[in-house]
Design a protein around this motif. Structure first.
Motif, PDB file in Angstrom:
ATOM      1  N   TRP A 169       0.843  -1.194   0.000  1.00  0.00           N
ATOM      2  CA  TRP A 169       0.000   0.000   0.000  1.00  0.00           C
ATOM      3  C   TRP A 169       0.877   1.242   0.000  1.00  0.00           C
ATOM      4  N   ASP A 170       0.375   2.287  -0.653  1.00  0.00           N
ATOM      5  CA  ASP A 170       1.077   3.560  -0.733  1.00  0.00           C
ATOM      6  C   ASP A 170       0.202   4.668  -0.168  1.00  0.00           C
ATOM      7  N   LEU A 171       0.700   5.882  -0.260  1.00  0.00           N
ATOM      8  CA  LEU A 171      -0.043   7.044   0.233  1.00  0.00           C
ATOM      9  C   LEU A 171      -0.636   7.802  -0.942  1.00  0.00           C
ATOM     10  N   GLU A 206      -4.579   2.598  12.464  1.00  0.00           N
ATOM     11  CA  GLU A 206      -3.449   2.206  13.315  1.00  0.00           C
ATOM     12  C   GLU A 206      -2.128   2.343  12.560  1.00  0.00           C
ATOM     13  N   VAL A 207      -2.127   1.964  11.280  1.00  0.00           N
ATOM     14  CA  VAL A 207      -0.918   2.096  10.468  1.00  0.00           C
ATOM     15  C   VAL A 207      -0.529   3.561  10.339  1.00  0.00           C
ATOM     16  N   VAL A 208      -1.505   4.407  10.025  1.00  0.00           N
ATOM     17  CA  VAL A 208      -1.237   5.838   9.865  1.00  0.00           C
ATOM     18  C   VAL A 208      -0.681   6.428  11.155  1.00  0.00           C
ATOM     19  N   ARG A 209      -1.288   6.093  12.275  1.00  0.00           N
ATOM     20  CA  ARG A 209      -0.840   6.663  13.546  1.00  0.00           C
ATOM     21  C   ARG A 209       0.550   6.138  13.923  1.00  0.00           C
ATOM     22  N   SER A 227     -15.345   3.141   1.017  1.00  0.00           N
ATOM     23  CA  SER A 227     -15.011   2.853  -0.376  1.00  0.00           C
ATOM     24  C   SER A 227     -13.685   3.487  -0.775  1.00  0.00           C
ATOM     25  N   LEU A 228     -12.792   2.681  -1.385  1.00  0.00           N
ATOM     26  CA  LEU A 228     -11.522   3.223  -1.859  1.00  0.00           C
ATOM     27  C   LEU A 228     -11.739   4.204  -3.008  1.00  0.00           C
ATOM     28  N   GLU A 229     -12.773   3.959  -3.825  1.00  0.00           N
ATOM     29  CA  GLU A 229     -13.092   4.900  -4.886  1.00  0.00           C
ATOM     30  C   GLU A 229     -13.502   6.246  -4.295  1.00  0.00           C
ATOM     31  N   LEU A 230     -14.270   6.220  -3.201  1.00  0.00           N
ATOM     32  CA  LEU A 230     -14.679   7.465  -2.552  1.00  0.00           C
ATOM     33  C   LEU A 230     -13.480   8.173  -1.923  1.00  0.00           C
ATOM     34  N   VAL A 231     -12.544   7.399  -1.365  1.00  0.00           N
ATOM     35  CA  VAL A 231     -11.325   8.001  -0.815  1.00  0.00           C
ATOM     36  C   VAL A 231     -10.609   8.807  -1.898  1.00  0.00           C
ATOM     37  N   GLY A 242      -4.755   9.684   2.146  1.00  0.00           N
ATOM     38  CA  GLY A 242      -5.102   8.391   2.729  1.00  0.00           C
ATOM     39  C   GLY A 242      -4.345   7.263   2.070  1.00  0.00           C
ATOM     40  N   LEU A 243      -4.360   6.109   2.716  1.00  0.00           N
ATOM     41  CA  LEU A 243      -3.694   4.928   2.183  1.00  0.00           C
ATOM     42  C   LEU A 243      -4.503   4.334   1.028  1.00  0.00           C
ATOM     43  N   LEU A 244      -3.777   3.911  -0.026  1.00  0.00           N
ATOM     44  CA  LEU A 244      -4.404   3.281  -1.185  1.00  0.00           C
ATOM     45  C   LEU A 244      -3.525   2.120  -1.655  1.00  0.00           C
ATOM     46  N   PRO A 245      -4.109   1.116  -2.339  1.00  0.00           N
ATOM     47  CA  PRO A 245      -3.307  -0.011  -2.831  1.00  0.00           C
ATOM     48  C   PRO A 245      -2.235   0.458  -3.811  1.00  0.00           C
TER      49      PRO A 245
END
Length: 295
Positions: A169-171, A206-209, A227-231, A242-245
């Protein structure tokens, strides 16, 4: 000890009410009470303490409920072993997160239709916490769940988890933003930004923090979306990052910044109740899932 009574005790340890156990199993409250009392006589020690209208297990009752997990799983395995060559047939209930449905389950559905038409899947889309609850309650037979290497999940010993692949995952940031270096360098570059995290699971937060703490700041988590599309839409709108694949197509206006050292890795699992994996339809699907891992 009668295993049916052990199963009642195990349900009672999870539900805390004889009425709820009775409703779940389709019996009367009186039957539950009588069977637990008989189990206490077999065990030679009190198993319950009354707490208002509810009951709780005594220390001995809790220990016996723990043993019941192992005993009932062993019985399930023994039943499966009686006919290990049985032709797979039946409906398999699956709770799975959206990405695993697309990447793992849909290829399995096609394989079943072509080669094993007597096995069908009933798929429910759920995040891990919801899937575990359904699996524990025996409302599904299989759960596809995930965690992150920086936010590892713990599995109840009544469950069996089979690794099902992993993905980086990336940012996700607005396209105009650039940064390079380690994950901590990348995180530091967005320290003043708002964050978008999952609304139905806490693992990515938790990963972000964790990463933000290592980079020396506390992230400002403002938005939550499932939804990742909504992100991605929210990132384009300038609402945050936010984190995305990693390696997946993104919308115009979104840039993926590589998160490395430490890496961020999502890990998928196929989770079953202990002792159930030998049931022919479930065993077949677990084998097929190995051929279609998350990537």
């Amino acid at each position: 000890m009668d295993p049916r009574r052990l199963e009642l005790l195990l349900h009672l340890s999870r539900l805390g009410s004889m009425r709820e156990v009775a409703d779940t199993l389709g019996v009367t409250t009186s039957t539950v009470s009588q069977q637990i009392a008989a189990l206490a006589r077999e065990a030679g020690t009190p198993l319950l303490e009354h707490e208002g209208r509810r009951v709780r297990l005594t220390p001995a009752g809790r220990r016996l409920a723990d043993h019941a997990v192992t005993v009932l799983a062993a019985l399930e395995a023994a039943r499966a072993d009686l006919d290990p060559e049985a032709h797979p047939a039946g409906t398999l209930r699956v709770a799975a997160f959206a990405t695993s449905v697309r990447q793992c389950l849909l290829p399995v559905v096609r394989a079943l239709a072509a080669e094993h038409p007597d096995v069908s899947l009933r798929i429910h889309e759920h995040e891990p916490a919801e899937a575990f609850e359904l699996l524990t309650a025996d409302d599904v037979d299989l759960a596809l769940t995930y965690d992150y290497n920086l936010a590892p999940a713990s599995f109840d010993r009544s469950l069996v988890a089979q690794p099902l692949g992993s993905a980086g995952w990336d940012l996700g940031v607005p396209a105009a933003h650039t940064a390079s270096g380690t994950s901590l360098d990348v995180l530091a570059s967005v320290r003043e930004r708002d964050w978008i995290v999952n609304s139905r699971n806490t693992a990515d937060e938790e990963v972000v923090r964790t990463l933000a703490s290592l980079a020396g700041f506390s992230p400002r988590v403002v938005h939550r979306a499932d939804s990742l599309e909504l992100v991605q839409d929210m990132i384009v709108a300038g609402l945050g990052v936010g984190l995305l694949p990693a390696g997946q197509p993104v919308l115009p206006g979104v840039r993926l910044l590589s998160l490395r050292d430490p890496d961020v890795t999502l890990r998928a699992y196929a989770v079953t109740r202990a002792g159930r994996g030998g049931w022919p339809p479930l065993a077949l699907v677990l084998r097929l899932l190995e051929e279609h891992p998350l990537a």
